[in-house]
Design a protein around this motif. Structure first.
Motif, PDB file in Angstrom:
ATOM      1  N   ASP A  69     -12.898  10.116  -4.567  1.00 55.10           N
ATOM      2  CA  ASP A  69     -13.191  11.542  -4.472  1.00 55.10           C
ATOM      3  C   ASP A  69     -13.302  11.957  -3.014  1.00 55.10           C
ATOM      4  O   ASP A  69     -13.622  11.143  -2.134  1.00 55.10           O
ATOM      5  N   ARG A  70     -13.100  13.243  -2.765  1.00 54.65           N
ATOM      6  CA  ARG A  70     -13.282  13.790  -1.422  1.00 54.65           C
ATOM      7  C   ARG A  70     -14.679  13.465  -0.899  1.00 54.65           C
ATOM      8  O   ARG A  70     -14.858  13.139   0.281  1.00 54.65           O
ATOM      9  N   GLU A  71     -15.670  13.526  -1.778  1.00 51.98           N
ATOM     10  CA  GLU A  71     -17.055  13.337  -1.352  1.00 51.98           C
ATOM     11  C   GLU A  71     -17.423  11.875  -1.119  1.00 51.98           C
ATOM     12  O   GLU A  71     -18.438  11.586  -0.481  1.00 51.98           O
ATOM     13  N   THR A  72     -16.631  10.951  -1.641  1.00 49.71           N
ATOM     14  CA  THR A  72     -16.954   9.526  -1.564  1.00 49.71           C
ATOM     15  C   THR A  72     -16.298   8.882  -0.351  1.00 49.71           C
ATOM     16  O   THR A  72     -15.130   9.129  -0.065  1.00 49.71           O
ATOM     17  N   ALA A  73     -17.038   8.047   0.335  1.00 50.77           N
ATOM     18  CA  ALA A  73     -16.507   7.307   1.479  1.00 50.77           C
ATOM     19  C   ALA A  73     -16.237   5.866   1.073  1.00 50.77           C
ATOM     20  O   ALA A  73     -16.682   5.402   0.023  1.00 50.77           O
ATOM     21  N   GLY A  74     -15.486   5.150   1.931  1.00 54.22           N
ATOM     22  CA  GLY A  74     -15.339   3.718   1.728  1.00 54.22           C
ATOM     23  C   GLY A  74     -13.922   3.211   1.668  1.00 54.22           C
ATOM     24  O   GLY A  74     -12.964   3.890   2.065  1.00 54.22           O
ATOM     25  N   VAL A  75     -13.780   1.996   1.138  1.00 52.03           N
ATOM     26  CA  VAL A  75     -12.528   1.240   1.197  1.00 52.03           C
ATOM     27  C   VAL A  75     -11.524   1.756   0.173  1.00 52.03           C
ATOM     28  O   VAL A  75     -11.853   1.901  -1.016  1.00 52.03           O
ATOM     29  N   VAL A  76     -10.298   1.984   0.637  1.00 55.10           N
ATOM     30  CA  VAL A  76      -9.221   2.417  -0.250  1.00 55.10           C
ATOM     31  C   VAL A  76      -7.924   1.752   0.193  1.00 55.10           C
ATOM     32  O   VAL A  76      -7.710   1.499   1.387  1.00 55.10           O
ATOM     33  N   LEU A  77      -7.051   1.435  -0.779  1.00 55.49           N
ATOM     34  CA  LEU A  77      -5.810   0.710  -0.508  1.00 55.49           C
ATOM     35  C   LEU A  77      -4.605   1.646  -0.561  1.00 55.49           C
ATOM     36  O   LEU A  77      -4.518   2.515  -1.437  1.00 55.49           O
ATOM     37  N   PHE A  78      -3.660   1.427   0.347  1.00 51.10           N
ATOM     38  CA  PHE A  78      -2.403   2.158   0.360  1.00 51.10           C
ATOM     39  C   PHE A  78      -1.239   1.169   0.305  1.00 51.10           C
ATOM     40  O   PHE A  78      -1.280   0.108   0.927  1.00 51.10           O
ATOM     41  N   SER A  79      -0.208   1.554  -0.421  1.00 53.26           N
ATOM     42  CA  SER A  79       1.032   0.783  -0.456  1.00 53.26           C
ATOM     43  C   SER A  79       1.946   1.247   0.672  1.00 53.26           C
ATOM     44  O   SER A  79       2.109   2.447   0.899  1.00 53.26           O
ATOM     45  N   LYS A  80       2.549   0.290   1.357  1.00 51.25           N
ATOM     46  CA  LYS A  80       3.461   0.617   2.450  1.00 51.25           C
ATOM     47  C   LYS A  80       4.924   0.602   2.022  1.00 51.25           C
ATOM     48  O   LYS A  80       5.775   1.173   2.710  1.00 51.25           O
ATOM     49  N   LYS A  81       5.228  -0.069   0.885  1.00 55.52           N
ATOM     50  CA  LYS A  81       6.623  -0.220   0.473  1.00 55.52           C
ATOM     51  C   LYS A  81       6.751   0.091  -1.018  1.00 55.52           C
ATOM     52  O   LYS A  81       5.987  -0.434  -1.837  1.00 55.52           O
ATOM     53  N   SER A  82       7.732   0.895  -1.354  1.00 52.26           N
ATOM     54  CA  SER A  82       7.941   1.249  -2.762  1.00 52.26           C
ATOM     55  C   SER A  82       8.316   0.031  -3.598  1.00 52.26           C
ATOM     56  O   SER A  82       8.018  -0.033  -4.790  1.00 52.26           O
ATOM     57  N   SER A  83       8.957  -0.979  -2.983  1.00 58.11           N
ATOM     58  CA  SER A  83       9.418  -2.151  -3.725  1.00 58.11           C
ATOM     59  C   SER A  83       8.270  -2.997  -4.271  1.00 58.11           C
ATOM     60  O   SER A  83       8.423  -3.671  -5.292  1.00 58.11           O
ATOM     61  N   SER A  84       7.125  -2.980  -3.610  1.00 60.85           N
ATOM     62  CA  SER A  84       5.986  -3.798  -4.063  1.00 60.85           C
ATOM     63  C   SER A  84       4.841  -2.953  -4.620  1.00 60.85           C
ATOM     64  O   SER A  84       3.835  -3.500  -5.069  1.00 60.85           O
ATOM     65  N   ARG A  85       5.000  -1.645  -4.626  1.00 64.39           N
ATOM     66  CA  ARG A  85       3.905  -0.758  -5.033  1.00 64.39           C
ATOM     67  C   ARG A  85       3.457  -1.021  -6.470  1.00 64.39           C
ATOM     68  O   ARG A  85       2.264  -1.051  -6.770  1.00 64.39           O
ATOM     69  N   GLY A  86       4.409  -1.216  -7.349  1.00 60.90           N
ATOM     70  CA  GLY A  86       4.088  -1.392  -8.755  1.00 60.90           C
ATOM     71  C   GLY A  86       3.195  -2.585  -9.016  1.00 60.90           C
ATOM     72  O   GLY A  86       2.317  -2.537  -9.887  1.00 60.90           O
ATOM     73  N   ALA A  87       3.384  -3.659  -8.277  1.00 55.79           N
ATOM     74  CA  ALA A  87       2.576  -4.860  -8.474  1.00 55.79           C
ATOM     75  C   ALA A  87       1.114  -4.592  -8.153  1.00 55.79           C
ATOM     76  O   ALA A  87       0.211  -5.089  -8.845  1.00 55.79           O
ATOM     77  N   TYR A  88       0.858  -3.797  -7.110  1.00 53.35           N
ATOM     78  CA  TYR A  88      -0.520  -3.483  -6.746  1.00 53.35           C
ATOM     79  C   TYR A  88      -1.128  -2.467  -7.714  1.00 53.35           C
ATOM     80  O   TYR A  88      -2.310  -2.570  -8.067  1.00 53.35           O
ATOM     81  N   GLN A  89      -0.336  -1.509  -8.155  1.00 50.35           N
ATOM     82  CA  GLN A  89      -0.836  -0.553  -9.136  1.00 50.35           C
ATOM     83  C   GLN A  89      -1.195  -1.246 -10.444  1.00 50.35           C
ATOM     84  O   GLN A  89      -2.163  -0.874 -11.115  1.00 50.35           O
ATOM     85  N   GLN A  90      -0.435  -2.277 -10.793  1.00 53.82           N
ATOM     86  CA  GLN A  90      -0.685  -3.008 -12.031  1.00 53.82           C
ATOM     87  C   GLN A  90      -2.031  -3.718 -11.998  1.00 53.82           C
ATOM     88  O   GLN A  90      -2.683  -3.877 -13.037  1.00 53.82           O
ATOM     89  N   MET A  91      -2.462  -4.141 -10.824  1.00 50.33           N
ATOM     90  CA  MET A  91      -3.779  -4.772 -10.700  1.00 50.33           C
ATOM     91  C   MET A  91      -4.871  -3.855 -11.225  1.00 50.33           C
ATOM     92  O   MET A  91      -5.791  -4.290 -11.923  1.00 50.33           O
TER      93      MET A  91
END
Length: 308
Positions: free
Chosen positions: A143-165
């Motif tokens: 959320d906008r109000e929440t701070a802290g650790v968040v993950l971003f994908s850098k490559k579309s080829s591997s994005r799905g594997a991380y989203q699946q987690m």
């Protein structure tokens, strides 16, 4: 359907949005007329400005005008910029980066992705400008109000594997929150609730029925009035941690939604929600390595008398 032969560039950290033009009758007078009529939540004047500023493109890369003819079964691209945005005076921090992942410490009050009154003042656009990576995409959200650790994908080829987690719930997340301390409540305890959409639509409510949300809650430290709680959600429902603590009668300090919706001015940064995504851990689906990241931010009890 004709595939686009044009890949629009990233402009000042903003990626283009894509719209498909269907075959309809009667045929719209122009692309401008179609967009204005079918995206009514966007003011006509805003569409006019986008065309005037050269921010609307055909799928072949041609800059379109307000008079460009409607072309069925094709795509158009457009960019969204705001004339005025309120600056968020807090800075994100990159915690880790490799070929596939960008791990970021998000400050309070910074929206994840462009929406509403925020485009440039969002974490995604800031990071795209900083990294010059148009493929950067959030793997999960805070959320906008929440701070802290968040993950971003850098490559579309591997994005799905991380989203699946996240879909398979194999990511371990730990949050910290400051909320009232009630000695009669016993911790640790697991809260299980049936959460559904509430009123207003952007809130959640607790309903009868089988639980669809679960959080393990510990007390880390406390004084006579407040405690710092450790929350380990097993599920990821919208506003889950805020609703679970409110349900226990200990709403998170400075919560503007629970128990009462209280709209604050966009430039009011005086009372951040005391909720922090403190830690995230998982087995990397690409490398097989165990990964763990912790926020450099911390939450402090309002006073420290009689801390346990």
């Amino acid at each position: 359907m004709i595939d686009s032969a044009f890949t629009p560039p990233m402009l000042d950290g903003v990626s283009a949005s894509k719209v498909f033009l269907p075959s309809i009758q009667p045929v719209p007078r122009s692309i401008f007329a179609y967009l204005s009529e079918n995206f009514a939540h966007i003011a006509v004047q805003e569409w006019q400005q986008r065309f005037d500023d050269g921010l609307v493109y055909s799928q072949t890369g041609e800059k379109l005008t307000q008079h460009s003819a409607y072309r069925a079964n094709q795509h158009v691209f457009y960019y969204r910029f705001l004339a005025h945005e309120i600056h968020v005076p807090f800075q994100e921090q990159i915690l880790f980066e490799n070929e596939h992942l960008l791990v970021v410490d998000k400050p309070h009050f910074l929206t994840m992705s462009p929406s509403g009154n925020y485009v440039q003042e969002t974490l995604l656009v800031r990071l795209k400008k900083r990294t010059q990576n148009p493929d950067l995409t959030p793997i999960h959200r805070l959320d906008r109000e929440t701070a802290g650790v968040v993950l971003f994908s850098k490559k579309s080829s591997s994005r799905g594997a991380y989203q699946q987690m996240f879909a398979e719930r194999v990511v371990q997340k730990t949050y910290h929150a400051i909320a009232p301390y009630h000695a009669e409540l016993n911790f640790p305890q697991t809260v299980q609730l049936n959460m559904q959409k509430g009123q207003p639509f952007y809130t959640m409510q607790v309903m009868a029925g089988p639980a669809n949300s679960e959080t393990l809650i510990h007390v880390l430290e406390c004084n006579d009035a407040f405690a710092k709680y450790e929350l380990k959600p097993k599920t990821g429902k919208q506003h889950q941690l805020r609703v679970h603590l409110h349900h226990l009668g200990i709403p998170i300090l400075n919560d503007s939604l629970y128990p009462t919706v209280c709209h604050k001015a966009d430039d009011d940064f005086s009372a951040p929600l005391q909720l922090l995504a403190k830690e995230i851990s998982f087995t990397d689906p690409i490398t097989g390595k165990r990964m763990q990241f912790s926020s450099t931010l911390d939450l402090q009890l309002p006073c420290n008398d009689n801390v346990i």
